[in-house]
Design a protein around this motif. Structure first.
Motif, PDB file in Angstrom:
ATOM      1  N   ASP A  68      65.143 -31.777 -26.193  1.00 24.69           N
ATOM      2  CA  ASP A  68      64.974 -30.486 -26.881  1.00 24.69           C
ATOM      3  C   ASP A  68      64.319 -30.670 -28.240  1.00 24.69           C
ATOM      4  N   TRP A  69      64.406 -31.884 -28.771  1.00 27.32           N
ATOM      5  CA  TRP A  69      63.741 -32.191 -30.049  1.00 27.32           C
ATOM      6  C   TRP A  69      62.247 -31.884 -29.942  1.00 27.32           C
ATOM      7  N   TYR A  70      61.640 -32.313 -28.845  1.00 26.36           N
ATOM      8  CA  TYR A  70      60.210 -32.071 -28.639  1.00 26.36           C
ATOM      9  C   TYR A  70      59.952 -30.643 -28.155  1.00 26.36           C
ATOM     10  N   TRP A  89      74.317 -33.747 -26.145  1.00 24.81           N
ATOM     11  CA  TRP A  89      75.263 -33.828 -25.021  1.00 24.81           C
ATOM     12  C   TRP A  89      74.739 -34.799 -23.965  1.00 24.81           C
ATOM     13  N   GLU A  90      73.417 -34.738 -23.770  1.00 27.51           N
ATOM     14  CA  GLU A  90      72.798 -35.609 -22.764  1.00 27.51           C
ATOM     15  C   GLU A  90      71.589 -36.318 -23.358  1.00 27.51           C
ATOM     16  N   HIS A  91      71.623 -37.632 -23.333  1.00 21.84           N
ATOM     17  CA  HIS A  91      70.519 -38.433 -23.866  1.00 21.84           C
ATOM     18  C   HIS A  91      69.513 -38.695 -22.746  1.00 21.84           C
ATOM     19  N   ASP A  92      68.411 -37.926 -22.760  1.00 21.70           N
ATOM     20  CA  ASP A  92      67.432 -38.075 -21.684  1.00 21.70           C
ATOM     21  C   ASP A  92      66.100 -38.655 -22.160  1.00 21.70           C
ATOM     22  N   THR A  93      66.000 -38.931 -23.467  1.00 22.81           N
ATOM     23  CA  THR A  93      64.775 -39.561 -23.974  1.00 22.81           C
ATOM     24  C   THR A  93      65.012 -40.051 -25.395  1.00 22.81           C
TER      25      THR A  93
END
Length: 422
Positions: A68-70, A89-93
């Motif tokens: 969501d940062w990007y 909550w979820e580390h996806d990158t």
């Protein structure tokens, strides 16, 4: 999962704070979570953290997913250059700074007790409920609820103060004019409140000052501005009012209010004819009403000040068209109390605040002397748990329903908080 729940968890440290590690296995010690930012920019300012062996001071950004940062284009915004920890909550990158160094990330889902998570899901996923917590509202302890309602009462006064301040600006800092507009709106109650408010705004208060010495003229002015003298009625008093209004209209270059008054589904004593005549009587009997209201020391003095009745014509009428059984149309005590709750107390609060004074104790004492209002919101809460015995609680419950329950702001509500961590 919603981001505001993650804000709640971080702000109140509702997660296991021991043995925290980043996604790259650096130990994290939360010294302070920072100041919650509800405006643009990172979610928490001035947090203090120990990451590994280094103590950091800076900002924390929170997202449901790291990516969501990007999605929010933070990598292009200089306001996010001082982020020292990305809580997700979820580390996806991985997330990188402009110098290509990785921003430390804390994946929060591994540290949140399952009990809190389940209670949150249960609270926020209730469907077809009047309020999310209606099944558990009665279980909230008295101390929590009492303190929360008192805070909500003043929160409601603050909200009303914003309206009063806007009226003050549009009235060129004339508090008397502000009082007249607010009283007019509340004399109209729910059905005719906006119509009476439109009427009050349609005539400069300087005109009220000029004609209030003559009750008949003031009554003609209010009836005329409300559009109640635009009909063909063969009644002597009506024709006299109509002639007087035509004179005033020409003299002061008046235009009618644009919001029509309503009679439909009103009890006769709430007909706009009766309420406008009572308002005219009040302003005829009391010059400088605002000063008198601000000088009131107790509720009994208010009752005495507002002890007025519609003019004598209305002793045998509710409308211009037909006569009725003789009865003086006085302001009743319950109606005066509605005026006190919705007009006088907010004005006292705002006026004191405007002048750098505090009258909180006086206001809350007065609000607690008046019995609870009777409306659908208060009744529904009392059906869950008897909580409203005075106007202080009833006003607070209205604020709770409108500002929190109806907007699903359970995480900003002391009741919701108590249920989640119970």
């Amino acid at each position: 999962m919603q981001e505001d729940f993650l804000h709640y968890l971080w702000r109140h440290k509702k997660f296991e704070t021991t043995n925290l590690t980043t996604t790259s296995n650096e130990v994290v010690n939360v010294i302070t979570t920072g100041v919650h930012n509800t405006n643009a920019g990172p979610d928490f300012f001035n947090a203090q953290l120990r990451i590994g062996e280094q103590v950091w001071a800076g900002n924390v950004e929170i997202h449901v997913k790291a990516s969501d940062w990007y999605l929010h284009n933070h990598e292009q915004d200089n306001a996010y250059d001082n982020v020292i920890l990305h809580v997700v909550w979820e580390h996806d990158t991985e997330i990188f700074r402009k110098d290509n160094t990785v921003i430390p990330t804390l994946e929060l889902k591994h540290y949140v007790p399952i009990g809190i998570l389940n209670k949150y899901k249960s609270l926020l996923t209730n469907k077809n409920k009047w309020i999310n917590c209606e099944q558990d509202f009665a279980s909230v302890d008295h101390f929590t609820l009492t303190n929360w309602l008192e805070r909500l009462y003043f929160e409601r006064l603050e909200r009303k103060s914003e309206t009063i301040e806007a009226l003050l600006r549009s009235s060129k800092n004339d508090w008397e004019a502000v009082l007249f507009k607010m009283l007019a709106r509340n004399f109209g109650l729910k059905v005719n409140g906006e119509a009476f408010f439109s009427l009050a705004k349609s005539v400069d208060f300087s005109v009220i000052r000029k004609v209030q010495g003559k009750q008949f003229a003031l009554e003609a002015l209010l009836f005329g501005q409300a559009g109640l003298l635009d009909f063909d009625v063969e009644e002597g008093y009506y024709l006299e009012l109509k002639n007087e209004y035509q004179f005033l209209k020409r003299k002061f270059s008046l235009s009618n209010s644009k919001v029509p008054v309503q009679f439909f589904r009103l009890r006769p004593h709430n007909f706009p004819t009766i309420r406008l005549s009572q308002l005219a009587s009040l302003y005829h009997e009391h010059q400088q009403l605002f000063s008198k209201v601000m000088a009131l020391q107790d509720l009994d003095a208010f009752y005495e000040l507002f002890k007025v009745a519609a003019s004598s014509f209305w002793n045998t009428h509710y409308t211009f068209h037909k006569t009725s059984r003789t009865a003086s149309k006085i302001l009743t005590k319950p109606f005066m109390e509605l005026l006190f709750i919705n007009t006088i107390l907010p004005l006292k609060f705002c006026y004191a605040k405007h002048n750098g004074q505090t009258v909180d104790v006086e206001i809350i004492t007065a609000a607690r002397r008046i019995a609870s209002e009777k409306n659908s919101i208060v009744e529904a809460f009392n059906n869950l748990k008897t909580v409203s015995s005075s106007s202080m609680e009833s006003q607070a419950l209205i604020q709770l329903k409108e500002a929190y329950c109806s907007k699903n702001k359970c995480l900003q509500c002391a009741v919701g908080n108590a249920l989640i961590i119970k």
